[in-house]
Motif scaffolding. Sequence first.
Motif, mmCIF file in Angstrom:
data_model
loop_
_atom_site.group_PDB
_atom_site.id
_atom_site.type_symbol
_atom_site.label_atom_id
_atom_site.label_comp_id
_atom_site.label_asym_id
_atom_site.label_seq_id
_atom_site.Cartn_x
_atom_site.Cartn_y
_atom_site.Cartn_z
ATOM 1 N N UNK A 39 0.828 -1.219 0.000
ATOM 2 C CA UNK A 39 0.000 0.000 0.000
ATOM 3 C C UNK A 39 0.859 1.264 0.000
ATOM 4 N N UNK A 40 0.207 2.385 -0.284
ATOM 5 C CA UNK A 40 0.864 3.686 -0.317
ATOM 6 C C UNK A 40 0.141 4.653 0.616
ATOM 7 N N UNK A 41 0.775 5.805 0.840
ATOM 8 C CA UNK A 41 0.245 6.744 1.827
ATOM 9 C C UNK A 41 -0.873 7.619 1.283
ATOM 10 N N UNK A 42 -1.084 7.605 -0.010
ATOM 11 C CA UNK A 42 -2.061 8.506 -0.619
ATOM 12 C C UNK A 42 -3.403 7.799 -0.803
ATOM 13 N N UNK A 43 -4.369 8.109 0.064
ATOM 14 C CA UNK A 43 -5.736 7.672 -0.161
ATOM 15 C C UNK A 43 -6.043 6.233 0.183
ATOM 16 N N UNK A 44 -5.131 5.546 0.887
ATOM 17 C CA UNK A 44 -5.381 4.140 1.222
ATOM 18 C C UNK A 44 -5.594 3.956 2.726
ATOM 19 N N UNK A 45 -6.091 5.000 3.382
ATOM 20 C CA UNK A 45 -6.676 5.036 4.734
ATOM 21 C C UNK A 45 -5.651 5.212 5.851
ATOM 22 N N UNK A 65 6.987 2.765 2.159
ATOM 23 C CA UNK A 65 8.077 1.813 2.296
ATOM 24 C C UNK A 65 9.045 1.899 1.119
ATOM 25 N N UNK A 66 10.223 1.388 1.338
ATOM 26 C CA UNK A 66 11.263 1.230 0.313
ATOM 27 C C UNK A 66 10.666 0.614 -0.957
ATOM 28 N N UNK A 67 10.840 1.277 -2.071
ATOM 29 C CA UNK A 67 10.449 0.863 -3.437
ATOM 30 C C UNK A 67 8.954 0.990 -3.715
ATOM 31 N N UNK A 68 8.206 1.657 -2.832
ATOM 32 C CA UNK A 68 6.770 1.859 -3.054
ATOM 33 C C UNK A 68 6.424 3.345 -3.044
ATOM 34 N N UNK A 69 5.364 3.681 -3.787
ATOM 35 C CA UNK A 69 4.827 5.041 -3.751
ATOM 36 C C UNK A 69 5.857 6.078 -4.132
ATOM 37 N N UNK A 70 5.994 7.093 -3.266
ATOM 38 C CA UNK A 70 6.904 8.197 -3.553
ATOM 39 C C UNK A 70 8.318 7.946 -3.057
ATOM 40 N N UNK A 71 8.553 6.816 -2.378
ATOM 41 C CA UNK A 71 9.897 6.505 -1.897
ATOM 42 C C UNK A 71 10.750 5.899 -3.008
ATOM 43 N N UNK A 72 12.068 6.053 -2.858
ATOM 44 C CA UNK A 72 13.007 5.449 -3.790
ATOM 45 C C UNK A 72 13.188 3.958 -3.469
ATOM 46 N N UNK A 176 0.552 -10.255 -9.596
ATOM 47 C CA UNK A 176 -0.438 -9.284 -9.131
ATOM 48 C C UNK A 176 -0.571 -9.350 -7.609
ATOM 49 N N UNK A 177 -0.853 -8.223 -7.008
ATOM 50 C CA UNK A 177 -1.165 -8.226 -5.575
ATOM 51 C C UNK A 177 -2.473 -8.961 -5.339
ATOM 52 N N UNK A 207 -3.058 7.437 -6.245
ATOM 53 C CA UNK A 207 -2.525 6.720 -5.078
ATOM 54 C C UNK A 207 -1.113 6.204 -5.318
ATOM 55 N N UNK A 208 -0.733 6.041 -6.567
ATOM 56 C CA UNK A 208 0.552 5.467 -6.964
ATOM 57 C C UNK A 208 0.673 3.986 -6.595
ATOM 58 N N UNK A 209 -0.443 3.374 -6.202
ATOM 59 C CA UNK A 209 -0.439 1.927 -5.962
ATOM 60 C C UNK A 209 -0.464 1.195 -7.295
ATOM 61 N N UNK A 210 0.277 0.099 -7.362
ATOM 62 C CA UNK A 210 0.301 -0.726 -8.561
ATOM 63 C C UNK A 210 -0.042 -2.166 -8.182
ATOM 64 N N UNK A 211 -0.838 -2.799 -9.007
ATOM 65 C CA UNK A 211 -1.251 -4.178 -8.738
ATOM 66 C C UNK A 211 -0.164 -5.152 -9.213
ATOM 67 N N UNK A 212 1.007 -4.997 -8.592
ATOM 68 C CA UNK A 212 2.149 -5.828 -8.935
ATOM 69 C C UNK A 212 3.120 -5.813 -7.765
#
Length: 302
Positions: A39-45, A65-72, A176-177, A207-212
């Motif tokens: 999950x990501x910090x944008x819009x996922x509660x 987290x590392x490698x998710x959303x806006x983090x490197x 896929x997640x 949200x920058x979430x990806x189903x992967x």
Amino acid sequence: MFKKIEFPSENVLLRGRLYTPESKSGKLPVIIMAHGYSCTIEGMVADRYAEVFCSNGFAVLLYDHHSFGVSDGEPRQQTNNWIQARGYRDAIDYVMSLPETDPLKIGLWGDSMSGAEVIVVAAIDHRVKAVIAQVPACGDTLPSPDAEGRLFASIRETFLHGDVSGTPETTFGPMPVVSFDQETFPSMLLPLTAYRWFIEYGGRYNTKWKNRVTHVDPAVPTRFNSVLCIPHIRSALFMIVAFDDEMEGASSVVARSAFEAAPEPKQLLEVDGGHFGVIHYPGPLFDQASEAQVKFLNAHLR
């Protein structure tokens, strides 16, 4: 209500938000938060919980987290309990350097996969004074007894100094997640409730979430295990456990056993709604969970 921040962890920059109350005096108790599996910090509660904590007078650091959303972090969309747990540790280092936060009043918050991670971090890093673990993924079976603490000592050594990188043999995916059809498109998370929640919340705009996702389970002397760590916590503990958690890796029975092994002070809240009930917003379970968490934080982090 927040400003964008970044801090170093495992040779990359993790990014997120620092929430601070509009009216404040003196140094603030601070809650460090990261979301659960993929999950990501944008819009996922998780951001909604951060808003509740901030409106009740707490500073909040919420990050991806590392490698998710806006983090490197590369490769992208890769989960690794050890790397994510070290992210919490490095977030503690970061908030201790901030002029607006109290270094003696630090709490951790996690949900699902990160709910197990905050237990491990708090057992090893005693700068943590309060822990909130929502429907923590403590596993499906109880580990072997560890009366002398040797397994915990092994986990601690790996967390502090071990090589936790993946190899082709210890890396699973990409997959896929979630999926609506496991026979045609197998996914990491199997329940239909997972598919419904991720598509509803992760599928929202920006949200920058990806189903992967790819998962790494490093070859270490003792596998990452929150149940082995929980007896060594020195902070106050608040756990939320679903009555009948449907998610693989998040057995309600194992989570309750973990709670029983934790030292005082501790508090358990059991809820309906399965694994995802408390992260539906708006909703009565969110209200129940967030109100109980604020009471816990007021009691143990003020």
